[in-house]
Design a protein around this motif. Sequence first.
Motif, PDB file in Angstrom:
ATOM      1  N   GLY A   1       0.788  -1.217   0.000  1.00  0.00           N
ATOM      2  CA  GLY A   1       0.000   0.000   0.000  1.00  0.00           C
ATOM      3  C   GLY A   1       0.822   1.270   0.000  1.00  0.00           C
ATOM      4  N   GLU A   2       2.137   1.179   0.176  1.00  0.00           N
ATOM      5  CA  GLU A   2       2.969   2.366   0.329  1.00  0.00           C
ATOM      6  C   GLU A   2       3.304   3.068  -0.978  1.00  0.00           C
ATOM      7  OE1 GLU A   2       6.433   1.370   2.569  1.00  0.00           O
ATOM      8  OE2 GLU A   2       5.283   0.804   4.315  1.00  0.00           O
ATOM      9  N   SER A   3       3.323   2.337  -2.086  1.00  0.00           N
ATOM     10  CA  SER A   3       3.727   2.944  -3.342  1.00  0.00           C
ATOM     11  C   SER A   3       2.885   2.413  -4.486  1.00  0.00           C
ATOM     12  CB  SER A   3       5.204   2.649  -3.623  1.00  0.00           C
ATOM     13  OG  SER A   3       5.530   3.023  -4.937  1.00  0.00           O
ATOM     14  N   ALA A   4       2.303   3.327  -5.256  1.00  0.00           N
ATOM     15  CA  ALA A   4       1.462   2.912  -6.378  1.00  0.00           C
ATOM     16  C   ALA A   4       2.277   2.256  -7.477  1.00  0.00           C
ATOM     17  CB  ALA A   4       0.706   4.114  -6.934  1.00  0.00           C
TER      18      ALA A   4
ATOM     19  N   ASP B   1       8.608  -8.698  -7.651  1.00  0.00           N
ATOM     20  CA  ASP B   1       9.321  -9.663  -8.499  1.00  0.00           C
ATOM     21  C   ASP B   1       9.003  -9.541  -9.980  1.00  0.00           C
ATOM     22  OD1 ASP B   1       6.999 -11.174  -9.071  1.00  0.00           O
ATOM     23  OD2 ASP B   1       7.545 -12.827  -7.800  1.00  0.00           O
ATOM     24  N   GLY B   2       8.586  -8.377 -10.423  1.00  0.00           N
ATOM     25  CA  GLY B   2       8.357  -8.143 -11.835  1.00  0.00           C
ATOM     26  C   GLY B   2       7.049  -8.676 -12.394  1.00  0.00           C
ATOM     27  N   THR B   3       6.242  -9.371 -11.591  1.00  0.00           N
ATOM     28  CA  THR B   3       5.005  -9.935 -12.118  1.00  0.00           C
ATOM     29  C   THR B   3       3.755  -9.251 -11.596  1.00  0.00           C
ATOM     30  OG1 THR B   3       4.806 -11.625 -10.390  1.00  0.00           O
ATOM     31  CG2 THR B   3       6.055 -12.219 -12.365  1.00  0.00           C
ATOM     32  N   ILE B   4       3.868  -8.510 -10.517  1.00  0.00           N
ATOM     33  CA  ILE B   4       2.717  -7.838  -9.902  1.00  0.00           C
ATOM     34  C   ILE B   4       3.124  -6.407  -9.594  1.00  0.00           C
ATOM     35  CG2 ILE B   4       1.094  -7.797  -7.963  1.00  0.00           C
ATOM     36  CD1 ILE B   4       1.781 -10.768  -7.506  1.00  0.00           C
ATOM     37  N   ARG B   5       2.224  -5.474  -9.895  1.00  0.00           N
ATOM     38  CA  ARG B   5       2.452  -4.097  -9.464  1.00  0.00           C
ATOM     39  C   ARG B   5       1.153  -3.575  -8.874  1.00  0.00           C
ATOM     40  NH1 ARG B   5       0.762   0.295 -12.006  1.00  0.00           N
ATOM     41  NH2 ARG B   5      -0.385   0.025 -13.940  1.00  0.00           N
ATOM     42  N   ILE B   6       1.287  -2.511  -8.121  1.00  0.00           N
ATOM     43  CA  ILE B   6       0.118  -1.874  -7.535  1.00  0.00           C
ATOM     44  C   ILE B   6      -0.195  -0.632  -8.357  1.00  0.00           C
ATOM     45  CG2 ILE B   6      -0.876  -0.855  -5.445  1.00  0.00           C
ATOM     46  CD1 ILE B   6      -0.208  -3.892  -5.300  1.00  0.00           C
TER      47      ILE B   6
ATOM     48  N   ALA C   1      -5.103  -1.078  -6.458  1.00  0.00           N
ATOM     49  CA  ALA C   1      -5.431  -2.459  -6.794  1.00  0.00           C
ATOM     50  C   ALA C   1      -4.230  -3.150  -7.448  1.00  0.00           C
ATOM     51  CB  ALA C   1      -6.622  -2.503  -7.740  1.00  0.00           C
ATOM     52  N   PRO C   2      -4.100  -4.451  -7.221  1.00  0.00           N
ATOM     53  CA  PRO C   2      -2.995  -5.180  -7.842  1.00  0.00           C
ATOM     54  C   PRO C   2      -3.229  -5.389  -9.334  1.00  0.00           C
ATOM     55  CG  PRO C   2      -4.438  -6.701  -6.707  1.00  0.00           C
ATOM     56  CD  PRO C   2      -4.944  -5.317  -6.396  1.00  0.00           C
ATOM     57  N   VAL C   3      -2.137  -5.466 -10.076  1.00  0.00           N
ATOM     58  CA  VAL C   3      -2.186  -5.717 -11.512  1.00  0.00           C
ATOM     59  C   VAL C   3      -1.095  -6.727 -11.840  1.00  0.00           C
ATOM     60  CG1 VAL C   3      -1.920  -4.703 -13.809  1.00  0.00           C
ATOM     61  CG2 VAL C   3      -2.948  -3.353 -11.980  1.00  0.00           C
ATOM     62  N   LEU C   4      -1.436  -7.756 -12.602  1.00  0.00           N
ATOM     63  CA  LEU C   4      -0.425  -8.681 -13.100  1.00  0.00           C
ATOM     64  C   LEU C   4       0.230  -8.052 -14.321  1.00  0.00           C
ATOM     65  CD1 LEU C   4      -2.284 -12.102 -12.873  1.00  0.00           C
ATOM     66  CD2 LEU C   4      -0.555 -11.188 -11.324  1.00  0.00           C
ATOM     67  N   VAL C   5       1.552  -8.186 -14.410  1.00  0.00           N
ATOM     68  CA  VAL C   5       2.304  -7.629 -15.520  1.00  0.00           C
ATOM     69  C   VAL C   5       2.729  -8.779 -16.431  1.00  0.00           C
ATOM     70  CG1 VAL C   5       4.348  -6.310 -16.192  1.00  0.00           C
ATOM     71  CG2 VAL C   5       3.127  -5.744 -14.068  1.00  0.00           C
TER      72      VAL C   5
ATOM     73  N   VAL D   1     -14.161 -13.834 -11.869  1.00  0.00           N
ATOM     74  CA  VAL D   1     -13.211 -13.743 -10.769  1.00  0.00           C
ATOM     75  C   VAL D   1     -12.429 -12.439 -10.885  1.00  0.00           C
ATOM     76  CG1 VAL D   1     -12.966 -16.240 -10.437  1.00  0.00           C
ATOM     77  CG2 VAL D   1     -11.475 -15.070 -12.061  1.00  0.00           C
ATOM     78  N   ARG D   2     -11.898 -11.980  -9.755  1.00  0.00           N
ATOM     79  CA  ARG D   2     -11.125 -10.737  -9.724  1.00  0.00           C
ATOM     80  C   ARG D   2      -9.806 -10.978  -9.009  1.00  0.00           C
ATOM     81  NH1 ARG D   2     -13.032  -6.524  -5.955  1.00  0.00           N
ATOM     82  NH2 ARG D   2     -15.025  -7.149  -6.766  1.00  0.00           N
ATOM     83  N   LEU D   3      -8.738 -10.401  -9.529  1.00  0.00           N
ATOM     84  CA  LEU D   3      -7.402 -10.519  -8.970  1.00  0.00           C
ATOM     85  C   LEU D   3      -7.314  -9.834  -7.614  1.00  0.00           C
ATOM     86  CD1 LEU D   3      -4.335 -11.233  -9.452  1.00  0.00           C
ATOM     87  CD2 LEU D   3      -4.144  -8.890 -10.314  1.00  0.00           C
ATOM     88  N   ILE D   4      -6.683 -10.506  -6.649  1.00  0.00           N
ATOM     89  CA  ILE D   4      -6.356  -9.908  -5.355  1.00  0.00           C
ATOM     90  C   ILE D   4      -4.958 -10.371  -4.966  1.00  0.00           C
ATOM     91  CG2 ILE D   4      -8.765  -9.823  -4.571  1.00  0.00           C
ATOM     92  CD1 ILE D   4      -8.064 -12.216  -2.700  1.00  0.00           C
ATOM     93  N   LEU D   5      -4.366  -9.706  -4.001  1.00  0.00           N
ATOM     94  CA  LEU D   5      -3.137 -10.175  -3.360  1.00  0.00           C
ATOM     95  C   LEU D   5      -3.537 -10.682  -1.990  1.00  0.00           C
ATOM     96  CD1 LEU D   5      -0.624  -7.315  -4.201  1.00  0.00           C
ATOM     97  CD2 LEU D   5      -0.838  -9.540  -5.292  1.00  0.00           C
TER      98      LEU D   5
END
Length: 148
Positions: free
Chosen positions: A10-13, A18-23, A28-32, A117-121
């Motif tokens: 939650g600290e940084s958008a 590890d290069g596969t998930i960003r906020i 909200a999380p996003v898969l890269v 379904v929706r992506l979550i961490l």
Amino acid sequence: MGSRVHPEYGESASLVVDGTIRIAEDGAPVLVGTECTNCHYVGFPPTSFCRRCLSENVTSVDLSREGELRTYTIVRTGQEGFEAPYACGYVSLPEGVRLYSLLTGWESGGLEVGTSVRLILDKITVDSESNEPLFGHCFRLGAGDADD
């Protein structure tokens, strides 16, 4: 039940895990993934080349947060470190990516092929050496619900 997301997420958008998930900026999380600029194949996890045509002309691309459950299983005798029962299955994203993932929110019913379904961490398990929680991507049943 809400997600148990690692506090640092939650600290940084722009935090990349590890290069596969960003906020994203909305928290909200996003898969890269990667998209080939030659044949437009989209893959996950990201790679330095296209898995279809082997071109090195690929760019990072954010994948959709919502998808469709294509198949699933409920595991009743779990792997070490995972408390059974738990559900996992294949999720198809609009970009053509299909990935295997843990599923949440299935305990109250509605676990069916074709479910949104929706992506979550979320906390996946606990590290056996450090006893620290390990977080990763999961998909919650019922995309569009506001309870995560």
